[in-house]
Scaffold this active site. Sequence first.
Site, PDB file in Angstrom:
ATOM      1  N   VAL A   1      45.125  25.473 116.927  1.00  0.00           N
ATOM      2  CA  VAL A   1      44.594  25.302 115.733  1.00  0.00           C
ATOM      3  C   VAL A   1      43.231  24.299 115.876  1.00  0.00           C
ATOM      4  O   VAL A   1      42.252  24.542 115.232  1.00  0.00           O
ATOM      5  CB  VAL A   1      45.354  24.767 114.539  1.00  0.00           C
ATOM      6  N   VAL A   2      43.333  23.405 116.926  1.00  0.00           N
ATOM      7  CA  VAL A   2      42.234  22.436 117.224  1.00  0.00           C
ATOM      8  C   VAL A   2      41.213  23.219 117.525  1.00  0.00           C
ATOM      9  O   VAL A   2      40.042  22.952 117.243  1.00  0.00           O
ATOM     10  CB  VAL A   2      42.674  21.457 118.258  1.00  0.00           C
TER      11      VAL A   2
ATOM     12  N   ARG B   1      52.114  30.716 105.401  1.00  0.00           N
ATOM     13  CA  ARG B   1      52.231  32.017 106.158  1.00  0.00           C
ATOM     14  C   ARG B   1      53.762  32.261 106.537  1.00  0.00           C
ATOM     15  O   ARG B   1      54.258  31.033 106.909  1.00  0.00           O
ATOM     16  CB  ARG B   1      51.760  32.203 107.584  1.00  0.00           C
TER      17      ARG B   1
ATOM     18  N   GLN C   1      53.041  35.196 128.065  1.00  0.00           N
ATOM     19  CA  GLN C   1      52.597  35.578 126.868  1.00  0.00           C
ATOM     20  C   GLN C   1      52.754  34.554 125.944  1.00  0.00           C
ATOM     21  O   GLN C   1      54.112  33.986 125.689  1.00  0.00           O
ATOM     22  CB  GLN C   1      53.499  36.825 126.433  1.00  0.00           C
ATOM     23  N   ILE C   2      51.949  34.120 125.257  1.00  0.00           N
ATOM     24  CA  ILE C   2      52.085  32.594 124.500  1.00  0.00           C
ATOM     25  C   ILE C   2      52.149  32.747 123.119  1.00  0.00           C
ATOM     26  O   ILE C   2      52.307  31.562 122.563  1.00  0.00           O
ATOM     27  CB  ILE C   2      50.918  31.599 124.975  1.00  0.00           C
TER      28      ILE C   2
ATOM     29  N   TYR D   1      59.507  35.135 121.544  1.00  0.00           N
ATOM     30  CA  TYR D   1      59.071  34.123 122.135  1.00  0.00           C
ATOM     31  C   TYR D   1      59.751  32.951 122.566  1.00  0.00           C
ATOM     32  O   TYR D   1      59.937  32.617 123.647  1.00  0.00           O
ATOM     33  CB  TYR D   1      57.727  33.773 121.587  1.00  0.00           C
TER      34      TYR D   1
ATOM     35  N   LEU E   1      53.296  28.678 134.637  1.00  0.00           N
ATOM     36  CA  LEU E   1      52.784  28.614 133.235  1.00  0.00           C
ATOM     37  C   LEU E   1      52.207  30.005 132.630  1.00  0.00           C
ATOM     38  O   LEU E   1      51.804  30.203 131.478  1.00  0.00           O
ATOM     39  CB  LEU E   1      51.509  27.680 133.061  1.00  0.00           C
ATOM     40  N   ALA E   2      52.175  30.991 133.621  1.00  0.00           N
ATOM     41  CA  ALA E   2      51.917  32.198 133.376  1.00  0.00           C
ATOM     42  C   ALA E   2      52.712  32.788 132.276  1.00  0.00           C
ATOM     43  O   ALA E   2      54.041  32.805 132.233  1.00  0.00           O
ATOM     44  CB  ALA E   2      51.824  33.130 134.489  1.00  0.00           C
TER      45      ALA E   2
HETATM   46  N1  NAD Z   1      49.074  25.687 124.742  1.00  0.00           N
HETATM   47  C1  NAD Z   1      50.393  25.111 123.846  1.00  0.00           C
HETATM   48  O1  NAD Z   1      50.113  24.353 122.958  1.00  0.00           O
HETATM   49  C2  NAD Z   1      51.481  25.481 124.467  1.00  0.00           C
HETATM   50  C3  NAD Z   1      52.816  25.024 123.834  1.00  0.00           C
HETATM   51  C4  NAD Z   1      53.954  25.256 124.361  1.00  0.00           C
HETATM   52  C5  NAD Z   1      54.030  26.089 125.491  1.00  0.00           C
HETATM   53  N2  NAD Z   1      52.989  26.228 126.248  1.00  0.00           N
HETATM   54  C6  NAD Z   1      53.019  27.364 127.448  1.00  0.00           C
HETATM   55  O2  NAD Z   1      52.320  26.894 128.457  1.00  0.00           O
HETATM   56  C7  NAD Z   1      52.030  27.691 129.268  1.00  0.00           C
HETATM   57  C8  NAD Z   1      50.148  27.888 129.292  1.00  0.00           C
HETATM   58  O3  NAD Z   1      49.617  28.137 128.039  1.00  0.00           O
HETATM   59  P1  NAD Z   1      48.041  28.065 128.001  1.00  0.00           P
HETATM   60  O4  NAD Z   1      48.004  27.684 126.346  1.00  0.00           O
HETATM   61  O5  NAD Z   1      47.588  27.576 128.894  1.00  0.00           O
HETATM   62  O6  NAD Z   1      47.939  29.500 127.732  1.00  0.00           O
HETATM   63  P2  NAD Z   1      46.869  30.522 128.340  1.00  0.00           P
HETATM   64  O7  NAD Z   1      46.756  31.870 127.684  1.00  0.00           O
HETATM   65  O8  NAD Z   1      45.585  29.991 128.359  1.00  0.00           O
HETATM   66  O9  NAD Z   1      47.270  30.514 129.810  1.00  0.00           O
HETATM   67  C9  NAD Z   1      48.265  31.634 130.310  1.00  0.00           C
HETATM   68  C10 NAD Z   1      47.775  32.003 131.683  1.00  0.00           C
HETATM   69  O10 NAD Z   1      48.845  33.060 132.135  1.00  0.00           O
HETATM   70  C11 NAD Z   1      47.983  34.143 132.788  1.00  0.00           C
HETATM   71  N3  NAD Z   1      49.051  35.336 132.726  1.00  0.00           N
HETATM   72  C12 NAD Z   1      49.535  36.039 131.648  1.00  0.00           C
HETATM   73  N4  NAD Z   1      50.353  36.799 131.960  1.00  0.00           N
HETATM   74  C13 NAD Z   1      50.290  37.066 133.378  1.00  0.00           C
HETATM   75  C14 NAD Z   1      50.770  37.743 134.285  1.00  0.00           C
HETATM   76  N5  NAD Z   1      51.795  38.460 133.888  1.00  0.00           N
HETATM   77  N6  NAD Z   1      50.546  37.484 135.609  1.00  0.00           N
HETATM   78  C15 NAD Z   1      49.911  36.546 135.979  1.00  0.00           C
HETATM   79  N7  NAD Z   1      48.988  35.880 135.134  1.00  0.00           N
HETATM   80  C16 NAD Z   1      49.644  36.012 133.864  1.00  0.00           C
HETATM   81  C17 NAD Z   1      46.824  34.234 131.708  1.00  0.00           C
HETATM   82  O11 NAD Z   1      45.713  35.128 132.418  1.00  0.00           O
HETATM   83  C18 NAD Z   1      46.421  32.902 131.486  1.00  0.00           C
HETATM   84  O12 NAD Z   1      45.429  32.381 132.414  1.00  0.00           O
HETATM   85  C19 NAD Z   1      52.511  29.196 128.698  1.00  0.00           C
HETATM   86  O13 NAD Z   1      53.817  29.423 129.369  1.00  0.00           O
HETATM   87  C20 NAD Z   1      52.793  28.650 127.299  1.00  0.00           C
HETATM   88  O14 NAD Z   1      53.805  29.521 126.792  1.00  0.00           O
HETATM   89  C21 NAD Z   1      51.791  26.122 125.738  1.00  0.00           C
END
Ligand code: NAD
Length: 313
Positions: free
Chosen positions: A188-189, A270, A80-81, A145, A77-78
């Site tokens: 947004v939530v 936007r 850039q989001i 992305y 899951l890590a």
């Molecule tokens: N939140 C959403 O609605 C959503 C939707 C689609 C996809 N995603 C995907 O789900 C995953 C988790 O998203 P989230 O919302 O929990 O985001 P978040 O930013 O809360 O979590 C990402 C985590 O990754 C860590 N991280 C980032 N770069 C890193 C690196 N180089 N090495 C180690 N750790 C690193 C961050 O510190 C963080 O804890 C992501 O891959 C995101 O693309 C999220």
Amino acid sequence: MRVLVTGGAGFIGSNLVDRLLADGHEVHVVDDLSTGKRENLAGAAGQDRFTLHEMDIRDPALVALATELQPEVVCHLAAQISVRKSVADPVHDARLNVEGIAAVLTAAHEGRTRKVVFASSVAVYGRPATIPVPADAATDPRSPYAASKLSGEIYLATFRALYGLEYTTLVLSNVYGPRQSPDGEAGVVAIFTDALLNGTPTVLYGDGTQTRDYVFIDDVVDGFVRACGAEGNGRRFNLGTGIQTTDRRLHSLIADAAGAQDKPGFAPPRPGDLPAMAVDPVPAHDGLRWQPRTDLPTGVKKTVEWAANRRMT
Ligand SMILES: NC(=O)c1ccc[n+]([C@@H]2O[C@H](COP(=O)([O-])OP(=O)(O)OC[C@H]3O[C@@H](n4cnc5c(N)ncnc54)[C@H](O)[C@@H]3O)[C@@H](O)[C@H]2O)c1
């Protein structure tokens, strides 16, 4: 089962960690705490089946760690989001999300991991022709992305072909719930919840009719847990509800739960924002026996309660 969760200090990752620990698994988190927070792991930290490895996923030490741990499953899951940040700095996005998955898959292979479960995004569908978007819809990345997430999916298939490393890709729609950060532009939530609890102004971009598919964190976590098993190997599934919710209705639901006035401001749409989005979760019913169980009013209520409690502490 021993599970390694990359990004486990983040919003989705930390909720997944709590569920895996509750299910009796041993959990290792690799996170550099760039956006993740130690406090998200407060409940996990006291447990002897839990370890936080504060490390960048691209650090060569990850291979040594995976070789030592031999995690059965890696949930990746890590990342850039932010879509907007990826447009502003595509190289940074690729370094984290493309180099990142190559590093994680290399470590998983060296660590004799059975399976990698990957968090992809609806961004890979671009401007879809059909809503709800089927999981086998054509991909059409329109941001760095989206391109980096799609690269991740291609890398998974490549490592499966090369080494037999199994995977499941979960395409997440708009995930919401406790621990989502209101900082920045995503979520947004969380942004509306924070503003409405604080009595600060809220803004809808466009006329409020833009739609998204909001899926509650506990349901998403359940999808990850199911994908850790033997089901869904080599496949991608949408984790969403298939239901479109307008920005205006979302605002009303959050205002109601927060006991705040439902009076958003409006600003011009936007550029690049999609007018509508929802994904078809039915294949995940069949392939993972997964169903979203939390309706939006219930999930919003839980989220607002969590945010209100946090303000008290
Ligand atoms: N939140 C959403 O609605 C959503 C939707 C689609 C996809 N995603 C995907 O789900 C995953 C988790 O998203 P989230 O919302 O929990 O985001 P978040 O930013 O809360 O979590 C990402 C985590 O990754 C860590 N991280 C980032 N770069 C890193 C690196 N180089 N090495 C180690 N750790 C690193 C961050 O510190 C963080 O804890 C992501 O891959 C995101 O693309 C999220």
